[in-house]
Design a protein around this motif. Structure first.
Motif, PDB file in Angstrom:
ATOM      1  N   TYR A   1     -13.701  43.486  29.076  1.00  0.00           N
ATOM      2  CA  TYR A   1     -13.727  43.446  27.612  1.00  0.00           C
ATOM      3  C   TYR A   1     -15.068  42.880  27.177  1.00  0.00           C
TER       4      TYR A   1
ATOM      5  N   ASP B   1      -9.443  37.087  32.510  1.00  0.00           N
ATOM      6  CA  ASP B   1      -9.706  36.850  31.074  1.00  0.00           C
ATOM      7  C   ASP B   1      -9.762  35.332  30.902  1.00  0.00           C
TER       8      ASP B   1
ATOM      9  N   HIS C   1      -0.994  36.508  26.357  1.00  0.00           N
ATOM     10  CA  HIS C   1      -0.547  37.899  26.526  1.00  0.00           C
ATOM     11  C   HIS C   1      -0.440  38.196  28.003  1.00  0.00           C
TER      12      HIS C   1
ATOM     13  N   HIS D   1      -5.003  43.167  27.346  1.00  0.00           N
ATOM     14  CA  HIS D   1      -3.733  42.875  26.669  1.00  0.00           C
ATOM     15  C   HIS D   1      -2.734  43.856  27.270  1.00  0.00           C
TER      16      HIS D   1
ATOM     17  N   GLU E   1      -3.797  30.378  26.486  1.00  0.00           N
ATOM     18  CA  GLU E   1      -5.099  30.202  25.838  1.00  0.00           C
ATOM     19  C   GLU E   1      -5.006  29.509  24.479  1.00  0.00           C
TER      20      GLU E   1
HETATM   21  N1  GLY Z   1     -10.537  38.007  25.621  1.00  0.00           N
HETATM   22  C1  GLY Z   1      -9.530  38.452  24.733  1.00  0.00           C
HETATM   23  C2  GLY Z   1      -8.385  37.551  24.743  1.00  0.00           C
HETATM   24  O1  GLY Z   1      -8.490  36.424  25.165  1.00  0.00           O
HETATM   25  O2  GLY Z   1      -7.297  37.926  24.402  1.00  0.00           O
END
Ligand code: GLY
Ligand code: MN
Ligand code: MN
Length: 445
Positions: free
Chosen positions: A216, A259, A339, A346, A384
């Motif tokens: 991403y 991520d 997610h 995602h 996160e």
């Molecule tokens: N990097 C995109 C997210 O953390 O969802």
């Protein structure tokens, strides 16, 4: 050349799981053949160069090919799948690499020169084929009329939520790549003032990647920019002071993503203390991940912990419940806890209550939460939490009935630091969790 990583020895068992997932999907859709298209290059308007290619994730689920266009997996229940592997007669571009034996031996590989040549490889006795993929042109469906039937996709999405050993190993690899690159960018930030552009370049260089290799668009944000949730620029100017640095960036192994977000500050003071407290908060949330826990509950726990943190640091006063009920934690943290993660950043299936596609109930306060179900072993998800100082959200609060619950002087002093997010990728276990990200940072230290 054979892939010498542990992935290759795990691939056969993974493919057996993919076949089982397709057997179930085809049963649900009343199909006898599934034709899975890798995808085609999307061209710029009135020009002859393409946008970056994003493979159909259902194709990458079958095999580790993420940069091959115009190719198909053709699968009949119980039979060895056919791969039509498109190697066009094209002296303008490099050809796709030769198939690697570790996966190729599990396919009947048929090299073709054009996408539509695949039509000749459809089993002649197929009575009920389905097409899975994105047909940019009608011809891409090879004449198949049933395209992406939802009964099949719900089964596939459900299967994809639980990762095979092969997939987990891919994600561990992507995590170590991400950790290596994060460390390089963090070291550059700590050494001397740098631009966002240079920090991003350091990230890429550390793992020999270009942008299109990443899963991403990385968020590389200095100072106030950390408060822009999906900040997309890479400013070339070196700021006079590099107060804070938020970097949300991953890596990929055969399409499987990491991520990862980290936040750094070069100055001592409240913002630095908040990073330490957010790290503790984030690890507490990670420690609560286990099978049968409802992710919606973890999301609410995040708000309770954040409310307590705001009070502890004297940014807010009042009980956690009062701050949550007044919507104050959602001003400082307007996104979800996380997610699913996998072939898509995602990843699919976050709202499925069952394999038939029944949707889960979405929390009314957080309708955009991407994962709204109870967790099962071997799912991989992100944790996160964040804490941001976003003018657009703070302004109405400043003039609201709740304004006296906040220390606006402290908030104004924190705004130049932007925000904090700390993001790990976590595998669900029956009695606990595996933190792929923390393990990766330890492994590359
Ligand atoms: N990097 C995109 C997210 O953390 O969802
Ligand atoms: Mn992220
Ligand atoms: Mn994420």
């Amino acid at each position: 050349m054979t892939d010498a990583t542990p992935h290759s020895s795990l691939y056969a068992a993974h493919q057996a799981r993919v076949m089982a997932a397709f057997d179930s999907a085809m049963d649900a859709a009343g199909a006898d053949t599934a034709v899975v298209f890798s995808g085609a290059l999307r061209m710029a308007f009135l020009d002859d160069h393409g946008y970056p290619f994003a493979v159909n994730p259902h194709f990458a689920y079958w095999l580790p090919l993420v940069d091959v266009t115009d190719s198909y997996v053709i699968y009949r229940v119980g039979e060895k799948p056919i791969l039509t592997y498109c190697q066009p007669d094209d002296y303008w571009h490099a050809l796709p690499a030769a198939p690697d034996p570790y996966w190729a031996e599990h396919f009947d590989v048929r090299v073709v020169r054009t996408a539509d040549a695949a039509k000749a490889h459809l089993p002649s006795n197929s009575k009920a084929p389905i097409f899975i993929g994105e047909p940019l042109e009608p011809a891409h469906t090879l004449g198949i009329e049933r395209i992406n039937p939802s009964a099949a996709l719900h089964r596939l999405d459900t299967a994809r939520t639980r990762k095979s050993e092969y997939e987990l190993e891919r994600m561990r690899t992507a995590s170590r790549m991400g950790a290596t690159a994060h460390n390089a960018a963090a070291a550059r930030f700590a050494a001397a003032p740098a631009s966002e552009y240079e920090l991003h370049a350091r990230y890429l260089e550390a793992i020999e990647c270009v942008d299109s290799d990443l899963p991403y668009h990385s968020i590389v944000a200095l100072n106030e920019n950390g408060a822009i949730l999906h900040y997309q620029r890479r400013d070339r100017t070196v700021p006079e002071v590099g107060r804070s640095f938020l970097i949300d960036a991953g890596a990929a192994s055969a399409g499987y993503a990491s991520d990862i977000t980290r936040t750094y500050c070069n100055e001592s003071g409240l913002f630095n203390d908040l990073i330490t407290s957010m790290d503790t908060l984030q690890q507490e949330l990670c420690a609560n991940v286990r099978a049968d826990v409802d992710y919606r509950e973890l999301h609410l726990l995040m708000h309770r912990l954040l409310a307590t943190l705001l009070v502890e640091h004297r940014i807010a006063t009042g009980s956690a419940e009062a701050l949550i009920d007044a919507g104050i934690t959602r001003v400082f943290l307007p996104h979800g806890l996380g997610h699913y993660l996998g072939l898509q950043v995602h990843d699919v299936g976050g709202h499925l209550a069952d394999a038939d596609g029944t949707p889960t109930e979405r929390p009314s306060d957080d309708p955009n939460l991407r994962l709204t179900r109870s967790l099962s072993a071997d799912e991989v998800l992100t944790i996160e939490p964040g804490l941001y100082f976003i003018d657009m959200l703070l302004a109405p609060l400043r003039s609201s009935a709740h304004k006296d619950l906040l220390d606006w002087q402290a908030i104004d002093a924190l705004k130049p630091f932007g925000g904090i997010r700390i993001e790990d990728n976590v595998r669900v276990l029956d009695g606990g969790q595996e933190n792929l990200t923390r393990d990766a940072f330890k492994a590359v230290a």
